[in-house]
Design a protein around this motif. Structure first.
Motif, PDB file in Angstrom:
ATOM      1  N   VAL A  68      -8.585  -9.084 -19.242  1.00 37.83           N
ATOM      2  CA  VAL A  68      -8.270  -9.733 -17.977  1.00 37.83           C
ATOM      3  C   VAL A  68      -9.246  -9.204 -16.941  1.00 37.83           C
ATOM      4  O   VAL A  68      -9.327  -8.000 -16.704  1.00 37.83           O
ATOM      5  N   HIS A  69      -9.989 -10.106 -16.367  1.00 38.55           N
ATOM      6  CA  HIS A  69     -10.962  -9.714 -15.350  1.00 38.55           C
ATOM      7  C   HIS A  69     -10.254  -9.567 -14.008  1.00 38.55           C
ATOM      8  O   HIS A  69      -9.568 -10.476 -13.542  1.00 38.55           O
ATOM      9  N   ILE A  70     -10.408  -8.412 -13.381  1.00 34.70           N
ATOM     10  CA  ILE A  70      -9.828  -8.153 -12.072  1.00 34.70           C
ATOM     11  C   ILE A  70     -10.980  -8.116 -11.084  1.00 34.70           C
ATOM     12  O   ILE A  70     -11.855  -7.243 -11.174  1.00 34.70           O
ATOM     13  N   PRO A  71     -11.007  -9.054 -10.136  1.00 36.63           N
ATOM     14  CA  PRO A  71     -12.134  -9.123  -9.211  1.00 36.63           C
ATOM     15  C   PRO A  71     -12.159  -7.929  -8.257  1.00 36.63           C
ATOM     16  O   PRO A  71     -11.122  -7.319  -7.971  1.00 36.63           O
ATOM     17  N   ASP A  72     -13.339  -7.628  -7.761  1.00 33.12           N
ATOM     18  CA  ASP A  72     -13.493  -6.543  -6.793  1.00 33.12           C
ATOM     19  C   ASP A  72     -13.166  -6.995  -5.375  1.00 33.12           C
ATOM     20  O   ASP A  72     -13.012  -6.165  -4.475  1.00 33.12           O
ATOM     21  N   ALA A  73     -13.083  -8.282  -5.139  1.00 37.91           N
ATOM     22  CA  ALA A  73     -12.784  -8.807  -3.806  1.00 37.91           C
ATOM     23  C   ALA A  73     -11.374  -8.401  -3.398  1.00 37.91           C
ATOM     24  O   ALA A  73     -10.482  -8.296  -4.246  1.00 37.91           O
ATOM     25  N   PRO A  74     -11.148  -8.160  -2.115  1.00 38.16           N
ATOM     26  CA  PRO A  74      -9.796  -7.786  -1.674  1.00 38.16           C
ATOM     27  C   PRO A  74      -8.813  -8.938  -1.879  1.00 38.16           C
ATOM     28  O   PRO A  74      -9.181 -10.099  -1.847  1.00 38.16           O
ATOM     29  N   TYR A  75      -7.564  -8.573  -2.073  1.00 36.12           N
ATOM     30  CA  TYR A  75      -6.521  -9.577  -2.241  1.00 36.12           C
ATOM     31  C   TYR A  75      -6.241 -10.283  -0.916  1.00 36.12           C
ATOM     32  O   TYR A  75      -6.459  -9.728   0.166  1.00 36.12           O
ATOM     33  N   ASP A  76      -5.700 -11.473  -1.017  1.00 38.02           N
ATOM     34  CA  ASP A  76      -5.301 -12.230   0.158  1.00 38.02           C
ATOM     35  C   ASP A  76      -4.101 -11.523   0.789  1.00 38.02           C
ATOM     36  O   ASP A  76      -3.074 -11.315   0.136  1.00 38.02           O
ATOM     37  N   SER A  77      -4.201 -11.132   2.041  1.00 35.45           N
ATOM     38  CA  SER A  77      -3.123 -10.370   2.689  1.00 35.45           C
ATOM     39  C   SER A  77      -1.860 -11.199   2.868  1.00 35.45           C
ATOM     40  O   SER A  77      -0.780 -10.639   3.063  1.00 35.45           O
ATOM     41  N   SER A  78      -1.952 -12.524   2.800  1.00 31.70           N
ATOM     42  CA  SER A  78      -0.750 -13.347   2.929  1.00 31.70           C
ATOM     43  C   SER A  78       0.185 -13.174   1.728  1.00 31.70           C
ATOM     44  O   SER A  78       1.346 -13.547   1.791  1.00 31.70           O
ATOM     45  N   LEU A  79      -0.323 -12.591   0.644  1.00 24.91           N
ATOM     46  CA  LEU A  79       0.532 -12.335  -0.519  1.00 24.91           C
ATOM     47  C   LEU A  79       1.577 -11.267  -0.231  1.00 24.91           C
ATOM     48  O   LEU A  79       2.606 -11.192  -0.896  1.00 24.91           O
ATOM     49  N   TRP A  80       1.325 -10.429   0.769  1.00 21.40           N
ATOM     50  CA  TRP A  80       2.175  -9.270   0.997  1.00 21.40           C
ATOM     51  C   TRP A  80       3.024  -9.401   2.262  1.00 21.40           C
ATOM     52  O   TRP A  80       3.577  -8.433   2.742  1.00 21.40           O
ATOM     53  N   THR A  81       3.147 -10.592   2.836  1.00 15.02           N
ATOM     54  CA  THR A  81       3.887 -10.732   4.096  1.00 15.02           C
ATOM     55  C   THR A  81       5.380 -10.530   3.930  1.00 15.02           C
ATOM     56  O   THR A  81       6.059 -10.150   4.876  1.00 15.02           O
ATOM     57  N   ASP A  82       5.936 -10.769   2.766  1.00 22.19           N
ATOM     58  CA  ASP A  82       7.381 -10.650   2.581  1.00 22.19           C
ATOM     59  C   ASP A  82       7.788  -9.317   1.962  1.00 22.19           C
ATOM     60  O   ASP A  82       8.919  -9.148   1.534  1.00 22.19           O
ATOM     61  N   SER A  83       6.895  -8.358   1.923  1.00 21.24           N
ATOM     62  CA  SER A  83       7.230  -7.074   1.312  1.00 21.24           C
ATOM     63  C   SER A  83       7.132  -5.965   2.351  1.00 21.24           C
ATOM     64  O   SER A  83       6.415  -6.069   3.339  1.00 21.24           O
ATOM     65  N   ASP A  84       7.879  -4.911   2.128  1.00 17.86           N
ATOM     66  CA  ASP A  84       7.827  -3.746   3.000  1.00 17.86           C
ATOM     67  C   ASP A  84       6.810  -2.771   2.444  1.00 17.86           C
ATOM     68  O   ASP A  84       6.498  -2.780   1.261  1.00 17.86           O
ATOM     69  N   ASP A  85       6.328  -1.923   3.304  1.00 16.34           N
ATOM     70  CA  ASP A  85       5.441  -0.851   2.855  1.00 16.34           C
ATOM     71  C   ASP A  85       6.320   0.293   2.391  1.00 16.34           C
ATOM     72  O   ASP A  85       6.585   1.250   3.125  1.00 16.34           O
ATOM     73  N   GLU A  86       6.805   0.190   1.175  1.00 13.22           N
ATOM     74  CA  GLU A  86       7.743   1.171   0.659  1.00 13.22           C
ATOM     75  C   GLU A  86       7.114   2.551   0.634  1.00 13.22           C
ATOM     76  O   GLU A  86       5.994   2.736   0.205  1.00 13.22           O
ATOM     77  N   GLY A  87       7.863   3.508   1.137  1.00 14.50           N
ATOM     78  CA  GLY A  87       7.406   4.882   1.132  1.00 14.50           C
ATOM     79  C   GLY A  87       6.475   5.217   2.284  1.00 14.50           C
ATOM     80  O   GLY A  87       6.102   6.359   2.479  1.00 14.50           O
ATOM     81  N   LEU A  88       6.090   4.219   3.072  1.00  8.47           N
ATOM     82  CA  LEU A  88       5.191   4.477   4.195  1.00  8.47           C
ATOM     83  C   LEU A  88       5.915   4.468   5.527  1.00  8.47           C
ATOM     84  O   LEU A  88       5.319   4.725   6.558  1.00  8.47           O
ATOM     85  N   GLY A  89       7.165   4.154   5.536  1.00  2.82           N
ATOM     86  CA  GLY A  89       7.934   4.113   6.767  1.00  2.82           C
ATOM     87  C   GLY A  89       7.867   2.742   7.406  1.00  2.82           C
ATOM     88  O   GLY A  89       7.211   1.817   6.921  1.00  2.82           O
TER      89      GLY A  89
END
Length: 96
Positions: A68-89
């Motif tokens: 499975v090829h994992i690109p070096d480009a950063p992920y789309d930040s809209s993927l993480w809008t519904d999640s909390d930063d667990e452990g970061l406060g």
């Protein structure tokens, strides 16, 4: 060389290994180290027996998963809008 021939060669080598471990056990005694070597040789023998049975039954070896090829480009930040930063406060507060 056919799989059957290769398995026969491996079995012959394991027989030699078992005899050598037996002779070594007579020379050094039955300490923990030699028991570990004997156990490892027994596990190899069992694994080869299972392999021989599976090839005799005509079962192919399990396929390797595709890479499975994992690109070096950063992920789309809209993927993480519904999640909390667990452990970061919480976002609006700072760590103590």
């Amino acid at each position: 060389m056919a799989v059957h021939d290769d398995l026969t060669t491996v079995q012959r080598c394991l027989d030699d290994l078992t005899r050598s471990v037996g002779r070594l056990e007579q020379q050094v005694g039955t300490g923990l180290d030699i028991r570990r070597v004997r156990t490892a040789a027994d596990h190899l023998r069992d694994s080869v027996a299972l392999l021989r049975e599976s090839t005799a039954a005509g079962q192919p070896a399990p396929p390797r998963p595709d890479m499975v090829h994992i690109p070096d480009a950063p992920y789309d930040s809209s993927l993480w809008t519904d999640s909390d930063d667990e452990g970061l406060g919480a976002r609006d507060r700072h760590a103590p």
